[in-house]
Motif scaffolding. Structure first.
Motif, short mmCIF file in Angstrom:
data_model
loop_
_atom_site.label_atom_id
_atom_site.label_comp_id
_atom_site.label_asym_id
_atom_site.label_seq_id
_atom_site.Cartn_x
_atom_site.Cartn_y
_atom_site.Cartn_z
N PRO A 127 0.82 -1.22 0.00
CA PRO A 127 0.00 0.00 0.00
C PRO A 127 0.86 1.27 0.00
O PRO A 127 1.82 1.40 0.75
N ASN A 128 0.51 2.19 -0.90
CA ASN A 128 1.15 3.51 -1.00
C ASN A 128 2.64 3.41 -1.33
O ASN A 128 3.43 4.30 -0.96
N TYR A 129 3.04 2.35 -2.01
CA TYR A 129 4.46 2.20 -2.34
C TYR A 129 4.57 1.64 -3.75
O TYR A 129 3.84 0.71 -4.13
N THR A 130 5.48 2.20 -4.53
CA THR A 130 5.74 1.72 -5.88
C THR A 130 7.04 0.95 -5.89
O THR A 130 8.10 1.49 -5.55
N MET A 131 6.95 -0.31 -6.28
CA MET A 131 8.13 -1.16 -6.30
C MET A 131 9.10 -0.68 -7.38
O MET A 131 8.70 -0.51 -8.54
N PRO A 132 10.37 -0.42 -7.02
CA PRO A 132 11.36 -0.04 -8.04
C PRO A 132 11.53 -1.15 -9.08
O PRO A 132 11.28 -2.33 -8.81
N VAL A 133 11.94 -0.74 -10.28
CA VAL A 133 12.11 -1.70 -11.37
C VAL A 133 13.12 -2.78 -10.99
O VAL A 133 12.95 -3.95 -11.32
N ASN A 134 14.17 -2.38 -10.27
CA ASN A 134 15.22 -3.34 -9.91
C ASN A 134 14.99 -3.98 -8.55
O ASN A 134 15.87 -4.62 -8.00
N GLY A 135 13.80 -3.79 -7.99
CA GLY A 135 13.50 -4.36 -6.68
C GLY A 135 12.99 -5.78 -6.78
O GLY A 135 12.38 -6.18 -7.77
N THR A 136 13.26 -6.56 -5.74
CA THR A 136 12.75 -7.92 -5.63
C THR A 136 12.07 -8.06 -4.27
O THR A 136 12.35 -7.30 -3.35
N ALA A 137 11.18 -9.04 -4.18
CA ALA A 137 10.41 -9.20 -2.94
C ALA A 137 10.42 -10.64 -2.50
O ALA A 137 10.48 -11.57 -3.30
N PHE A 138 10.36 -10.81 -1.19
CA PHE A 138 10.20 -12.14 -0.57
C PHE A 138 8.96 -12.07 0.30
O PHE A 138 8.84 -11.22 1.18
N ASN A 139 8.01 -12.96 0.04
CA ASN A 139 6.77 -12.96 0.79
C ASN A 139 6.72 -14.18 1.69
O ASN A 139 6.40 -15.28 1.25
N GLY A 140 7.08 -13.98 2.92
CA GLY A 140 7.03 -15.08 3.89
C GLY A 140 5.70 -15.19 4.59
O GLY A 140 5.58 -15.94 5.57
N CYS A 141 4.71 -14.42 4.13
CA CYS A 141 3.40 -14.41 4.79
C CYS A 141 2.31 -14.95 3.88
O CYS A 141 1.16 -14.47 3.92
N THR A 142 2.65 -15.91 3.03
CA THR A 142 1.61 -16.54 2.23
C THR A 142 0.61 -17.23 3.14
O THR A 142 -0.59 -17.28 2.85
#
Length: 420
Positions: A127-142
């Motif tokens: 929310p209220n954040y734009t992921m940078p083009v070179n950013g990566t994410a890890f979602n440990g809350c599936t």
């Protein structure tokens, strides 16, 4: 009045005759294009030749489909292989003859688009954040449990030795930063330093948690990459959606059409006996001249059967009589070995795309009234008057007889004559 009825009758007769003539001329179908070959030989483009050209021009096929998939509105798309202006005239083949067509309806385009979107990596949104083009994410809350962690990692241009490391400090909400609840640390990854934003779910900060979602749209490059990844056996692949056409087979209409003109060197045709034409061969000349050189001899077989009859005479002697029967059979090299039933079925299949057959199908829905109606009409301008159609009963009977006769004639043409 009688003269008017006669004039109307003649006019309707000429109109119906003209309609039948238009269907016969404007919608020709070479229904017996193989079995009625006047020369016994047929020029075809084999499935392997068309497939090889499609492989060589694969980018044109996938590009046209990818453009339709990535477009904001759905539309049917077709890519047609057609004879070009060079080389075919010398072979007696007309230009602009469609050899094969890749076709996707708008519903099929939607199905491929849905599958392509599902195959794309999911977007991680906060929310209220734009992921940078070179950013990566890890979602440990599936699986949402207290203590699960989400991480956004963005390279910051620093080298490993310049990373600040722990402890993580609170990072206030500002342009280009995650919302409250996320904290920042500089962490090394390989030889570079990353800004890593962490959110630890504590049971109350779920409103700031990031989520995964499939993309809502596709770029043409993404769509083309997905199409190229499909095996030929996949129902969405361009190979599965490509059908052979040829003489007498209409190409399906599409909103977006791409035509690829081919020459005889691109798709090399083959001349073969009419009896050897396969179901995947594209007929481009049903009356091709025989190939040069001596033709194979006509094989023939002869069978002789001898029957011996033994008779015992009254004096005890025995008389034997021999009877011989012979049968001779031969088969020409281009003899059609199909049965009448298979020829008729093939014949009717070829007429399915004909406008003439569509007109005949309409005749099946006609119903003839058992009694002739009478209508009474009233008007403030013309007054009241009665229209009795029984005065035209003879003309209606003549029209019905004419339609039945013409239908029988056309059915005879379809079944017994073909394109002769």
């Amino acid at each position: 009045m009688r003269k008017t009825v006669t004039t109307i009758t003649k006019g309707l007769y000429l109109l119906l005759t003209e309609l039948i003539a238009v269907y016969l001329i404007a919608f020709p179908v070479h229904a017996f294009q193989v079995s009625s070959s006047s020369t016994g030989y047929v020029r075809v483009a084999t499935a392997s030749a068309i497939s090889a050209y499609q492989v060589a021009q694969r980018a044109a096929f996938t590009g046209a489909l990818a453009s339709a998939i990535s477009a904001p509105t759905l539309a049917s798309v077709a890519v047609r292989l057609a004879t070009g202006p060079v080389g075919w005239g010398l072979l007696g083949v007309s230009a602009a003859l469609t050899l094969a067509s890749m076709y996707y309806s708008s519903q099929e385009v939607q199905a491929v688009k849905t599958a392509a979107l599902a195959a794309q990596p999911q977007n991680f949104t906060v929310p209220n954040y734009t992921m940078p083009v070179n950013g990566t994410a890890f979602n440990g809350c599936t699986t949402l449990i207290v203590g699960c962690v989400q991480i956004i990692s963005v390279p910051n241009g620093l080298i490993q030795s310049q990373c600040g490391g722990y402890p993580m400090t609170s990072y206030p909400l500002s342009t280009g930063t995650p919302p409250p609840g996320w904290v920042l640390a500089q962490m090394s990854w390989g030889t570079q330093c990353n800004n890593q934003y962490h959110l630890t779910y504590n049971g109350a900060n779920g409103q700031y948690k990031g989520s995964l979602a499939s993309p809502a749209s596709l770029t043409q490059t993404q769509a083309q990459t997905y199409i190229n990844s499909l095996p030929a056996s996949n129902p969405n692949s361009i190979e599965s959606q490509t059908d052979p056409l040829g003489v007498g087979v209409p190409a399906p209409a599409a909103e977006n059409v791409t035509i690829l003109p081919v020459s005889p060197t691109d798709v090399v045709p083959t001349v073969k006996p009419a009896s050897q034409v396969g179901p995947t061969d594209v007929v481009i000349d049903p009356n091709a001249p025989p190939p040069a050189g001596p033709q194979p001899a006509v094989p023939s077989t002869q069978t002789t059967t001898t029957t011996t009859t033994t008779t015992t005479n009254p004096d005890g002697s025995v008389t034997e009589q021999e009877a011989s029967t012979s049968s001779v059979s031969c088969s020409a090299g281009n003899h059609d070995t199909r049965t009448f039933g298979s020829v008729l079925q093939d014949h009717m299949n070829r007429w399915q795309g004909s406008g003439l057959l569509s007109a005949l199908n309409l005749l099946k829905t006609l119903t003839w009234p058992s009694s002739i109606p009478t209508y009474s009409l009233s008007s403030s301008l013309f007054g009241s008057f009665t229209l009795d159609f029984s005065a035209w009963s003879g003309m209606l009977t003549a029209l019905r007889s004419l339609i039945i006769a013409l239908s029988a004639f056309v059915a005879y043409r379809i079944i017994f004559v073909g394109n002769a």
